[in-house]
Each structure stands twice: as C-alpha cells, then as structure tokens.
Motif scaffolding. Structure first.
Motif, PDB file in Angstrom:
ATOM      1  N   LEU A 155       0.827  -1.207   0.000  1.00  0.00           N
ATOM      2  CA  LEU A 155       0.000   0.000   0.000  1.00  0.00           C
ATOM      3  C   LEU A 155       0.859   1.254   0.000  1.00  0.00           C
ATOM      4  CD1 LEU A 155      -2.704  -0.974   2.679  1.00  0.00           C
ATOM      5  CD2 LEU A 155      -2.883  -1.167   0.192  1.00  0.00           C
ATOM      6  N   ALA A 156       2.048   1.168   0.615  1.00  0.00           N
ATOM      7  CA  ALA A 156       2.908   2.342   0.773  1.00  0.00           C
ATOM      8  C   ALA A 156       3.716   2.674  -0.468  1.00  0.00           C
ATOM      9  CB  ALA A 156       3.851   2.123   1.955  1.00  0.00           C
ATOM     10  N   LYS A 157       3.731   1.779  -1.437  1.00  0.00           N
ATOM     11  CA  LYS A 157       4.504   2.040  -2.654  1.00  0.00           C
ATOM     12  C   LYS A 157       4.006   3.310  -3.345  1.00  0.00           C
ATOM     13  CE  LYS A 157       5.763  -2.773  -3.585  1.00  0.00           C
ATOM     14  NZ  LYS A 157       5.583  -3.939  -4.486  1.00  0.00           N
ATOM     15  N   SER A 158       4.948   4.151  -3.725  1.00  0.00           N
ATOM     16  CA  SER A 158       4.677   5.440  -4.394  1.00  0.00           C
ATOM     17  C   SER A 158       3.956   6.435  -3.499  1.00  0.00           C
ATOM     18  CB  SER A 158       3.884   5.242  -5.687  1.00  0.00           C
ATOM     19  OG  SER A 158       2.523   4.910  -5.429  1.00  0.00           O
ATOM     20  N   GLU A 159       3.853   6.138  -2.197  1.00  0.00           N
ATOM     21  CA  GLU A 159       3.232   7.063  -1.251  1.00  0.00           C
ATOM     22  C   GLU A 159       4.305   7.654  -0.331  1.00  0.00           C
ATOM     23  OE1 GLU A 159       0.216   7.966  -1.382  1.00  0.00           O
ATOM     24  OE2 GLU A 159      -0.916   6.374  -2.364  1.00  0.00           O
TER      25      GLU A 159
END
Length: 295
Positions: A155-159
């Motif tokens: 979920l944290a990818k690219s965030e």
C-alpha cells in the motif's frame, strides 16, 4: 520498519539540543565555512492574525504556516531542514552509531501472537528490511498455508506516508473492510477487499473512523468526521451500491460529543440485524443502536 522509526526518533530527541550547543563548541572556528556557526537559522515572518474564541482574543502571528498550499510554507520548512542538516552534520557518525546500536536490539523479523476468529487464525508480522506490517491469516490451523490479507508495504509504494486504520473482517471471513491514511493527517479512506480473490472492490469512502460489519456480510456501518475531526455521522452501506447514496443512520449534532461503533454483544445481534435491513429511523430512536454510541 515502523519500530526503526522509534529508534530514529529517540536519537533525534537525544540530539535535539545539539543545534543550541554545537555553535558554542565551534565558536573558535568561525572562519571555517563548514562549521555549524556558519549556518544561519531561518526566521519565520509574522502576519498579524487574531482569533476571537470564547469572548477572548488569541493572537497567532504564525498561523500562515498552516496553509499547506502556500509555497512560502514549503520554502520556510525546507530552509529549517537545511539549517538542521548543517548544524547536525558533525554528529552524523554518532547518529549512525546510536541508530545501529538500537536496531541491533530489535527483532526485525517478528510475528504477533495469532488470535482465532471463525475458521481462521489472524496475525500480523514484520520482515527485516521492510517498513510496515504484513497482515495475514491461516485457515483451521497454524500449520496451514498463509494467506496475506493486507501487506501495508504494498500500500505504501509510491506514497510519501502510509498508515493502516481500521481492519475488520466480515463474519463469513470473505470480506475485509480496512482504511488507510496516506497524508499523515489521520484522514482515513475506507476500502473493501474480497479475500477470496485478493482484489479491492470499487466501494470507497473518505474520512472515515469506526467500521463494523452487519451479520448479513453485505452491510457495513461506518462513521465519518466533520472539519473538526469529530466522528459525527453514522452511515449504512450496502455492498455494490454507490457510497454517495448510503443511508444516514444517525447524526450527532452536539459539538461536544462524538459517535463511535463497537462490536455488539451476542444478545444485541438481532437488533443490529434489523438495523441492517430496515430503513433509517429518526436520530432519537437510532441513538439506541448497540453499535453506535454518543458521549
């Protein structure tokens, strides 16, 4: 992993006084442009602002720093960061030494104690080198194959930021309702996931708080926040329908109160099932629902 952030936070807290101490230590080296004394702390401008609250007058000349879209806010924060980096530079080796020492005492690959709910054992775990938790379950036995329900690292990818809020599974074990915050302002977006396929459903709601499934495994109750971040409205959502048309079940209009949801007792299940299937009632009668409470 998130526990590493705690170690880093302790280091920074312990070294917080360094910006005030180091310039004095390097006072005799003012000609050296690389010394902390050569760094100039930024000074935030003042814009006179008055807030009239409770018959009083609150002066806040730095209120403009709350304006996130204002480019001057970002410029000032970048200047503060640059100053901190310059002043703290001499402690770089010490920071790394302290960080490595603290991390050496952390079990990076770890698992929480599983708990049984229905046919599954649920738990979360960490993997070395990864920032966030992995939520998973096993059916029937702890020796069964693992099924990952939510990998927060994905979920944290690219965030720039990621936090998991609610995590609630339907009684039949097929659906997961969870919420995520990718801003750092505790603004959680409700998402639904079909655990049989691992795919997220199109149903989403912004700025949610408490989330509870009804016993029919197709109905979801959730609260949303007002501008003061107070959970004040309780909605009912039916899977597959447009969330814009969700039924308003209850609204807490008293600013000093808030609403929340909690799992019902077994004796209250039938009452809650009726709430899931009947049209919304008046606020006064819905106030008695077992999963909604106003304080």
């Amino acid at each position: 992993m998130q526990r590493k952030c705690l170690a880093a936070g302790i280091i920074l807290a312990g070294l917080f006084a360094a910006p005030w101490m180091l310039p004095a230590l390097f006072a005799g080296d003012e000609k050296n442009s690389n010394s902390p004394a050569a760094a100039t702390p930024p000074v935030a401008k003042k814009i006179h602002t008055e807030n009239h609250i409770n018959d009083g007058n609150l002066v806040d000349d730095y209120r403009w720093l709350r304006e996130k879209p204002n480019p001057e806010v970002a410029q000032y924060l970048e200047a503060e960061n640059a100053y901190t980096d310059a002043v703290m530079k001499p402690t770089g080796a010490l920071q790394k030494k302290l960080y490595d020492e603290m991390v050496s005492h952390i079990k990076e690959t770890d698992v929480n104690v599983p708990y049984k709910d229905g046919d599954y054992f649920y738990y979360s775990r960490w993997e070395a080198g990864k920032q966030y938790q992995i939520f998973a379950r096993k059916k029937g036995s702890l020796e069964a194959a693992e099924q990952i329900t939510v990998d927060v690292n994905d979920l944290a990818k690219s965030e720039k930021f990621m936090a998991l809020g609610a995590y609630t599974i339907s009684d039949d074990g097929n659906l997961l309702a969870y919420s995520t915050d990718n801003t750092g302002f505790r603004q959680y977006r409700l998402r639904l996931r079909d655990l049989r396929t691992g795919k997220d459903l199109p149903d989403t709601v912004e700025k949610t708080g408490s989330i509870v499934w009804a016993a029919d495994n197709q109905t979801l109750f959730y609260t949303v926040e007002d501008p003061a971040k107070r959970q004040y409205r309780l909605y009912r959502h039916k899977l597959g329908t447009d969330t814009k048309n969700d039924d308003l079940v209850y609204e807490e209009k008293t600013s000093a109160s808030a609403s929340a949801l909690a799992e019902p007792a077994a004796a209250s299940t039938s009452c809650w099932n009726r709430a899931a299937t009947q049209p919304p009632k008046s606020a006064s009668s819905m106030r008695q629902l077992p999963r909604a409470s106003g304080s």
